[in-house]
Scaffold this motif. Structure first.
Motif, PDB file in Angstrom:
ATOM      1  N   TYR A 181       2.972   8.148  -3.275  1.00  0.00           N
ATOM      2  CA  TYR A 181       4.087   8.122  -4.226  1.00  0.00           C
ATOM      3  C   TYR A 181       5.427   8.475  -3.587  1.00  0.00           C
ATOM      4  CZ  TYR A 181      -0.038   8.863  -7.249  1.00  0.00           C
ATOM      5  OH  TYR A 181      -1.274   8.807  -7.836  1.00  0.00           O
ATOM      6  N   LYS A 182       5.395   9.465  -2.686  1.00  0.00           N
ATOM      7  CA  LYS A 182       6.677   9.970  -2.172  1.00  0.00           C
ATOM      8  C   LYS A 182       7.071   9.307  -0.852  1.00  0.00           C
ATOM      9  CE  LYS A 182       7.250  13.388  -5.232  1.00  0.00           C
ATOM     10  NZ  LYS A 182       6.697  12.668  -6.369  1.00  0.00           N
ATOM     11  N   GLU A 183       6.070   9.114   0.034  1.00  0.00           N
ATOM     12  CA  GLU A 183       6.415   8.602   1.367  1.00  0.00           C
ATOM     13  C   GLU A 183       6.401   7.070   1.397  1.00  0.00           C
ATOM     14  OE1 GLU A 183       3.805  10.916   3.981  1.00  0.00           O
ATOM     15  OE2 GLU A 183       4.333  12.666   2.779  1.00  0.00           O
ATOM     16  N   ALA A 184       5.339   6.450   0.868  1.00  0.00           N
ATOM     17  CA  ALA A 184       5.258   4.981   0.889  1.00  0.00           C
ATOM     18  C   ALA A 184       5.923   4.356  -0.337  1.00  0.00           C
ATOM     19  CB  ALA A 184       3.794   4.559   0.955  1.00  0.00           C
ATOM     20  N   LYS A 185       6.090   5.128  -1.380  1.00  0.00           N
ATOM     21  CA  LYS A 185       6.625   4.647  -2.668  1.00  0.00           C
ATOM     22  C   LYS A 185       5.804   3.478  -3.231  1.00  0.00           C
ATOM     23  CE  LYS A 185      11.241   6.528  -2.223  1.00  0.00           C
ATOM     24  NZ  LYS A 185      10.794   7.784  -2.856  1.00  0.00           N
ATOM     25  N   ILE A 186       4.513   3.697  -3.221  1.00  0.00           N
ATOM     26  CA  ILE A 186       3.591   2.749  -3.851  1.00  0.00           C
ATOM     27  C   ILE A 186       2.577   3.568  -4.644  1.00  0.00           C
ATOM     28  CG2 ILE A 186       3.723   0.964  -2.034  1.00  0.00           C
ATOM     29  CD1 ILE A 186       0.632   2.696  -1.872  1.00  0.00           C
ATOM     30  N   ALA A 187       1.907   2.910  -5.590  1.00  0.00           N
ATOM     31  CA  ALA A 187       0.846   3.610  -6.330  1.00  0.00           C
ATOM     32  C   ALA A 187      -0.426   2.773  -6.342  1.00  0.00           C
ATOM     33  CB  ALA A 187       1.295   3.910  -7.760  1.00  0.00           C
ATOM     34  N   PHE A 188      -1.384   3.168  -5.491  1.00  0.00           N
ATOM     35  CA  PHE A 188      -2.763   2.747  -5.688  1.00  0.00           C
ATOM     36  C   PHE A 188      -3.371   3.860  -6.559  1.00  0.00           C
ATOM     37  CE2 PHE A 188      -2.361   1.305  -0.980  1.00  0.00           C
ATOM     38  CZ  PHE A 188      -1.723   0.131  -1.352  1.00  0.00           C
ATOM     39  N   THR A 189      -4.619   3.679  -7.010  1.00  0.00           N
ATOM     40  CA  THR A 189      -5.235   4.758  -7.791  1.00  0.00           C
ATOM     41  C   THR A 189      -5.949   5.721  -6.845  1.00  0.00           C
ATOM     42  OG1 THR A 189      -5.592   3.161  -9.561  1.00  0.00           O
ATOM     43  CG2 THR A 189      -6.723   5.266  -9.757  1.00  0.00           C
ATOM     44  N   GLU A 190      -5.670   7.011  -7.024  1.00  0.00           N
ATOM     45  CA  GLU A 190      -6.324   8.044  -6.202  1.00  0.00           C
ATOM     46  C   GLU A 190      -7.773   8.192  -6.702  1.00  0.00           C
ATOM     47  OE1 GLU A 190      -8.062  11.436  -5.193  1.00  0.00           O
ATOM     48  OE2 GLU A 190      -7.070  11.633  -7.159  1.00  0.00           O
ATOM     49  N   GLY A 191      -8.726   8.162  -5.762  1.00  0.00           N
ATOM     50  CA  GLY A 191     -10.124   7.953  -6.126  1.00  0.00           C
ATOM     51  C   GLY A 191     -10.864   9.065  -6.836  1.00  0.00           C
ATOM     52  N   ALA A 239       3.254  -3.621  -0.302  1.00  0.00           N
ATOM     53  CA  ALA A 239       2.623  -2.321  -0.576  1.00  0.00           C
ATOM     54  C   ALA A 239       1.803  -1.849   0.624  1.00  0.00           C
ATOM     55  CB  ALA A 239       1.735  -2.432  -1.819  1.00  0.00           C
ATOM     56  N   LEU A 240       1.069  -2.763   1.225  1.00  0.00           N
ATOM     57  CA  LEU A 240       0.250  -2.384   2.389  1.00  0.00           C
ATOM     58  C   LEU A 240       1.137  -1.983   3.564  1.00  0.00           C
ATOM     59  CD1 LEU A 240      -2.510  -5.156   2.133  1.00  0.00           C
ATOM     60  CD2 LEU A 240      -2.868  -2.687   1.860  1.00  0.00           C
ATOM     61  N   GLU A 241       2.221  -2.724   3.749  1.00  0.00           N
ATOM     62  CA  GLU A 241       3.143  -2.392   4.849  1.00  0.00           C
ATOM     63  C   GLU A 241       3.688  -0.979   4.664  1.00  0.00           C
ATOM     64  OE1 GLU A 241       4.806  -6.925   5.772  1.00  0.00           O
ATOM     65  OE2 GLU A 241       6.106  -5.492   4.718  1.00  0.00           O
ATOM     66  N   ARG A 242       4.146  -0.711   3.443  1.00  0.00           N
ATOM     67  CA  ARG A 242       4.724   0.615   3.177  1.00  0.00           C
ATOM     68  C   ARG A 242       3.682   1.715   3.365  1.00  0.00           C
ATOM     69  NH1 ARG A 242       8.156   0.748  -2.318  1.00  0.00           N
ATOM     70  NH2 ARG A 242       9.138  -1.280  -2.287  1.00  0.00           N
ATOM     71  N   PHE A 243       2.475   1.441   2.861  1.00  0.00           N
ATOM     72  CA  PHE A 243       1.427   2.458   2.939  1.00  0.00           C
ATOM     73  C   PHE A 243       1.027   2.722   4.394  1.00  0.00           C
ATOM     74  CE2 PHE A 243      -3.125   3.659   2.875  1.00  0.00           C
ATOM     75  CZ  PHE A 243      -2.983   4.878   2.234  1.00  0.00           C
TER      76      PHE A 243
END
Ligand SMILES: Cc1ncc(COP(=O)(O)O)c(C=O)c1O
Length: 392
Positions: free
Chosen positions: A344-354, A379-383
């Motif tokens: 959320y803070k570093e990549a600025k993306i939201a996958f679901t936390e497992g 999203a993958l690039e950012r993550f």
């Protein structure tokens, strides 16, 4: 017909749960959302047309249950899944999760133990606990990058008196499409110990070539007699906001109890748009579904290849169906809150936390693949870049 799934459609500011809750959920309105399971694709043209025509009528009154609607459902189940269902077995529900809750109420008593196989879609826990029942957990076994059921432990839970099993078929989040042998073995145990089954088959149409969804209740009359199947056009055709789902209950006594509970809760009325959208989906949109499945499978392969190249510590579990990709990130060595911080803070993306899917989901992330490839790539690039920045 060809469809353009690459188009990025603006969804912010449309009261979208996925796109408009970034600030509340992740502390940032601009987070790229690849979490909750709806698709960022426009629906099949026949559905858009059916809903538009209905909207144009300008009176949104109480809605009947036309035969055409029931025939669309039974026709679909027969054509797509080889399952002959009688229209009288169908009961309308405002969603699959509400149906799960009602089924738990009908098939168990407060205090009873209900089996689920973790990691699993989080409302499975809620419908058990919020109804005063107890979760009996049969953790799935992850072996060679694929989940399988633990029949030994399952049997011990049944011997211990569990009354009901909530089956997720295909499985969210692991992406398994359970095969005949697995379902039959499960079914045998349920029959042996008198355990009834609620089979959530909402992802049943979203299956990749080489796999086949088998409705549990279609496998034998005995299984049909103990199973409540929950299904909907919502996940398949991207219409979850229309709150239209149904159960299939061949057993007349269980069906009667289920219908009575729906009546007692007064949740039986149909959404105004539901039947028209369902008819358009099940009778005119099959080519759209086949096209979207091809696109999602290519997205899955793209994501797996991208992660392998750019973040080899992440191990995706290859989905056989669903539009979800479950990724084992335990080798990154991050805690639950560090993973959230990273997303959320570093990549600025939201996958679901497992970990919301169970303790054995901790360290995993779930990626929603039903989006334009450029969005998935971004999203993958950012993550991956943010994950790399942490280790340097
Ligand atoms: C396994 C499963 N069941 C049910 C649902 C949601 O059902 P509904 O929106 O019809 O309540 C989902 C949505 O992601 C799901 O994955």
């Amino acid at each position: 017909m060809t469809y353009n799934f690459d188009e990025r459609l603006p969804r912010r500011g449309t009261y979208s749960e996925k796109w408009d809750l970034g600030r509340e959920l992740f502390g940032d309105p601009d987070v790229l959302p690849l979490w909750v399971a709806d698709m960022d694709f426009r629906c099949a043209p026949a559905i858009v047309e059916a809903v538009t025509e209905r909207a144009k009528l300008g009176i949104y009154g109480y809605t009947s249950r036309p035969n055409e609607y029931l025939e669309a459902i039974t026709g679909w189940l027969e054509r797509r899944h080889g399952w002959n269902v009688e229209a009288s077995w169908l009961t309308d529900t405002p969603g699959v999760v509400p149906a799960l809750g009602v089924a738990v109420q009908v098939l168990t008593e407060p205090g009873d133990r209900v089996i689920l196989q973790s990691p699993v879609y989080n409302p499975f826990y809620d419908v058990i606990r919020n109804n005063g029942r107890e979760v009996a957990e049969n953790p799935l076994i992850l072996e060679d990058g694929r989940y399988r059921m633990d029949y030994g432990h399952l049997e011990s839970l049944m011997q211990g008196g569990a009354k009901l099993m909530l089956l997720c078929s295909p499985h969210n989040p692991g992406g398994r499409v359970w095969n005949r042998e697995e379902l039959e073995r499960l079914g045998e145990l349920c029959l042996k110990y008198g355990v009834k089954v609620v089979s959530d088959e909402i992802h049943g149409d979203l299956v990749f070539p080489g796999h086949r969804h088998l409705p549990l209740a279609s496998l034998s009359e005995a299984l049909a007699g103990i199973t409540i199947t929950c299904a909907a056009p919502s996940k398949t055709f991207n219409i979850p906001g229309l709150a239209t789902a149904y159960t299939i209950i061949p057993n007349v006594a269980i069906r009667k109890q289920f219908a009575e509970r729906i009546k007692a809760l007064a949740i039986g009325s149909l959404n105004y748009f539901g039947p028209s959208a369902t008819i358009a989906a099940y009778t005119q949109s099959e080519d759209w579904l086949d096209a979207v499945l091809d696109y999602i499978r290519a997205n899955r392969d793209f994501a797996v290849a991208y992660l392998l190249e750019h973040l080899p510590a992440a191990a995706p579990v290859l989905s056989e169906g669903t539009y979800l990709l479950w990724v084992d990130c335990r080798a990154l060595g991050l805690s639950k809150s560090e993973l959230k911080q990273l997303m959320y803070k570093e990549a600025k993306i939201a996958f679901t936390e497992g970990s919301i899917y169970g303790q054995n989901g901790e360290g995993f992330l779930r990626i929603n693949l039903a989006c334009p490839r450029s969005l998935l790539q971004e999203a993958l690039e950012r993550f991956c870049a943010a994950a790399a920045a942490r280790t340097t």
